[in-house]
Enzyme design. Structure first.
Site: not given
Lengths: 325, 557
Positions: B11-12, B14-15, B113, B226, B228, B238, B240-241, B272, B337, B361, B372, B377-378
């Protein structure tokens, strides 16, 4: 980066409904670096001492909102709370499940009352079909408009505020700090068309049950400041609809009343707050008070420094930004 | 017996996006998730979401950057589709209520980025994943669907060559249940917890990947893991980049801005894989700080910028490292990551078994190829979540009734009863820790055949020990020990696939760097690794990379 280790006594609330008639506490002692998060300590207990210790956790970086618990009587995220300062201050770490939510097992609580209040507030954008969002592009929104959300977008719905809130504990119909901060987020959203409805509705659905104790703001791990946003909602609700509820009339009455004499005239405050009909129902209570504390039934004398109070009120009334809302 | 048209597991972002698409297509949808949707790991994504919406930018540049970033292992047709969907996807999320950061003219603010030709990453401070997750959850909340919350996926039900449902464990009530579904969408995220040093949440245990693999679905490109570049030193949380996007710089113990030696043009904002290798090399060659790390410096950005655009990072480093980024450098090292590989799908999310779909993912389309880019990814979760939901809904519309049998359920419960009945046996937590230590030590940024063979030997020994795993916990309510055991079994299978794929790929490409084969080998290896379960562990085959316009070139940043 190696730090000295300290002895960390941890007492954990345990309750398994399939085995236990009542809860008990288990005591563990660990050697840990002072900056070790409490979550790490609990996971170490699970891995090395007792795999039956049960709790919710996931991200370990204060963003998923899973691991709110009561740590030495304060509602906290255990992933974000280091062991050192707790041991220094309290001599040990007592971990209990969140308050005002039924315990399912050990540190896992039933969250559905919390989510229920949130869902009831219709937490989604309600747009006006007569003013659709621009097709194929974003709705323009200035950085100033984004600032009006204050810190509410940071909310991770961990429930720490709900657990810390005495109004929730006293009255389960109070939506709680998180739901109200979320409501604020929709009320100030320039894309939302239900602002007026939302403000009118919340006046009778628990807004005025907030006790203004600010314990939610103290508990919030993300600095969302729910109590300040609830205060904003109260001001906006009065501006939108007027003082229609006991709560809002009480707030305005309190303000006027204090301005008059510099001290509360409690008898007058009852009249300012309640409708005549509702006051009839308060007669027995009033007689009781009159017997026990007759002084509250008399008009108090004006205080000597009333001028200073008046100056304060003038300054507050003229304060920029407050009335603009 | 529960029954739905479409079951979405996870349920993220994508789900949820898949569920929304399937609901809008008129199907009866259920979501099965081990976490409350708002607790999903999507919410931990910080930096942003890419869309070439700026006037100076173009979709073609986004496509090119992604192809190049993938080290020419991404499928160019899928990448073209993906980048074209970016603008509409971000606008849709804005219309759902996402509170993005804004530019002065009221448009969506963008930040630079890594590996991107233009500032293309749209963001919400440094909590973009959370902002998107909130908005999508709130939008989905206006629809009607069933949710099975705090349920662990244990297996897929396959009959007559087609997926017909799932078996899952209801943590709260301690029961296994079979749910019949005409179509199943796996959106269960990554398996980062195969590693000890990972930015991933504890919940990232690859349950959907393992279930698909065990059911015979193909996994693709699993050896591409990957790392990070900037994870906090001890906790691997993490950073962030976006911290480098806002101007943060990396320095070694000599105070040198060492990225000038590795990526002279774009410095700290190289891709990365490049930055992670650079940091690793600095530390290996003795230019790291004692304790093996480098510094990420933000101090020169000033308090205002740090505290507003990198607000969460400020909190993280203050709370979890005792470091104030306004006045002090942040100690960082690379950590696992992201998994470029996953359940092999086409660009509609269709996996290799009829009735099975995957997105996010957990899936591998592949758009990320061997590496990536940040901010992709988002976007992937939303673009391909929607595609998988639409495809699953269309499939379910015409599919025959799905059936699950009591035997399907019995198979899972017998397995668990055996684990619970053992008086002596292996603790799942101990096996998990050894697996993590193995992967950290032998299957990292730089890979040698000796290390990989040693990893394989150790993992197979762990798999044998796992056959004797035991669940010592007897409670029926939130028996997390059972969950631990199931997850550990999933991850041991997936770790083996990663290592077998890495051993076979005798080249260096993107995140897969072989010390004995330091160059990319397009003649032999511009192809996807396909892994399926065999009698002696994974069997590998290879599939061509889809190619449209972009000739492979040497990657220089």
């Amino acid at each position: 980066m190696a730090a000295a280790r300290v002895k960390v006594p941890i007492e954990v609330y345990r309750f398994d409904p399939t085995h236990d008639a009542k809860p008990h506490y288990d005591r563990f002692e660990l050697d840990l670096a002072p900056h070790t998060p409490i979550l790490t300590a609990l996971l170490q207990i699970r891995a090395d001492r007792d795999p039956t210790l049960t709790m919710r956790y996931s991200c370990r970086s204060a963003i998923c909102g899973s691991c709110a618990m009561v740590v030495n009587s304060k509602s906290r995220l255990v992933c974000q709370t280091p062991v050192g300062p707790e041991v220094e201050k309290h001599g040990k770490i007592v971990i209990e499940p969140m308050r005002s939510l039924p315990v399912l097992r050990d540190l896992v609580v039933e969250m559905s009352p919390f989510w229920g209040h949130y869902r009831k507030l219709e937490p989604h954008l309600i747009t006006d079909p007569r003013h659709p969002m621009p097709a194929d592009r974003e709705t323009p929104m200035t950085p100033v408009e984004v600032e009006r959300f204050k810190e509410t977008p940071r909310c991770i719905a961990c429930g720490a505020c709900y657990s810390a809130c005495p109004a929730v504990e006293a009255d389960a119909s109070f939506p709680g700090p998180m739901a109200l901060a979320k409501l604020y987020r929709f009320v100030v959203d320039p894309r939302d068309s239900a602002r007026q409805d939302r403000l009118v509705r919340i006046q009778t659905e628990g807004l005025w049950l907030c006790l203004r104790c600010h314990l939610c703001t103290e508990a919030c791990p993300k600095d969302v400041q729910p109590s300040q946003r609830i205060r904003d909602l109260k001001e906006m609700a009065i501006a939108a609809q007027g003082a229609t509820e006991n709560g809002s009339r009480h707030a305005l009455g309190f303000k006027e009343n204090l301005r008059d004499r510099g001290i509360l005239n409690e008898l007058k405050l009852v009249r300012q707050t309640m409708s005549p009909l509702a006051m009839l129902g308060q007669i027995p209570q009033g007689l009781k008070v009159a017997r026990k504390k007759p002084e509250t039934m008399r008009k108090p004398p004006k205080i000597q420094e009333l001028e200073q109070i008046e100056t304060l009120y003038r300054e507050l009334d003229d304060a920029p930004g407050e009335k603009a809302r | 017996m529960q029954r739905h048209d479409v079951v979405v597991v996870g349920a993220g972002l994508a789900g949820q996006r898949a569920a929304l698409a399937a609901i809008e297509a008129g199907r009866d949808v259920a979501i099965v998730t081990k976490l409350h949707p708002l607790r999903s790991h999507s919410g931990a994504a910080q930096g942003g979401i890419n869309a070439a919406v700026g006037k100076e930018d173009s979709v073609d540049t986004h496509i090119y950057d992604t192809v190049k970033g993938s080290d020419y292992l991404g499928d160019q047709d899928a990448i073209e589709f993906f980048c074209r969907e970016a603008g509409p996807t971000v606008v849709e999320m804005e219309h759902f209520g996402t509170i993005f950061s804004r530019a002065d003219d009221g448009s969506l603010a963008r930040r630079p980025f890594g590996g991107a030709g233009f500032p293309r990453t749209i963001y919400a401070a440094d909590r973009t994943g959370l902002a998107l997750l909130q908005a999508l959850y709130e939008r989905l909340g206006t629809e009607s669907f069933t949710i099975y919350e705090e349920w662990d996926l244990t297996s897929l039900v396959v009959h007559d060559g087609r997926v017909q449902g799932i078996v899952a464990f209801d943590r709260r009530h301690g029961d296994f249940a079979a749910i019949a579904a005409k179509a199943v969408v796996l959106a269960t995220g990554p398996a980062g917890r195969i590693y000890g040093r990972t930015t991933n949440a504890h919940s990232c245990t690859g349950d959907g990947l393992a279930a698909a693999y065990r059911a015979g679905a193909a996994l693709k490109d699993m050896e591409f893991v990957q790392f990070h570049p900037t994870a906090l030193l001890e906790s691997s949380i993490l950073i962030t980049e976006g911290a480098r996007g806002e101007g943060g710089i990396l320095k070694n113990a000599n105070g040198e801005r060492f990225m000038s030696r590795y990526a002279p043009h774009v410095l700290d904002l190289a891709s990365r894989d490049v930055v992670s290798r650079a940091i690793w090399t600095e530390v290996q060659e003795g230019r790291g700080f004692p304790g093996r790390y480098v510094h990420l410096e933000l101090m020169h950005l000033g308090r205002e910028k740090i505290e507003t655009r990198l607000q969460e990072i400020c909190d993280f480093t203050r709370a979890f490292a005792g470091v104030d980024p306004v006045t002090q450098p942040i100690p960082v090292m690379p950590a696992q990551h992201y998994m470029m590989g996953g359940i092999s799908t086409d660009l509609h999310g269709e996996a290799t078994i009829p009735g099975l779909f995957a997105a996010g993912e957990a899936a591998c389309v592949s758009i990320h190829g061997a590496n990536r880019l940040g901010g992709n990814s988002l976007l992937e979760t939303l673009v391909f979540g929607k595609q998988a939901g639409l495809a699953a809904a269309a499939y379910a519309e015409t599919a025959a009734t799905a059936s699950v049998t009591p035997e399907d359920l019995e198979g899972e419960t017998a397995h668990v009863r055996a684990m619970a009945a053992r008086k002596d046996g292996e603790e799942p937590q101990a096996l998990r820790s050894e697996m993590q230590a193995t992967m950290d030590r032998y299957v990292g940024i730089y890979r040698s055949p000796g290390d990989l063979e040693e990893a394989l030997r150790r993992l197979r020994a762990l798999q044998r020990r796992y056959e004797n795993v035991r669940i010592s916990e007897t409670s029926r309510v939130y028996n997390l020990h059972l969950t631990d055991a199931l997850e550990t079994g999933h991850m041991l299978d997936l770790a083996e696939v990663i290592v077998v794929g890495a051993l076979a790929r005798t080249e260096s490409r993107g995140a897969h760097t072989r010390l004995d084969y330091p160059k990319r080998d397009d003649v032999n290896w511009m192809r996807h690794t396909i892994a399926r379960p065999g009698p002696e562990g994974p069997t590998l085959s290879y599939a061509p990379v889809a190619y449209t316009r972009w000739e492979p070139k040497e990657r220089v940043y």
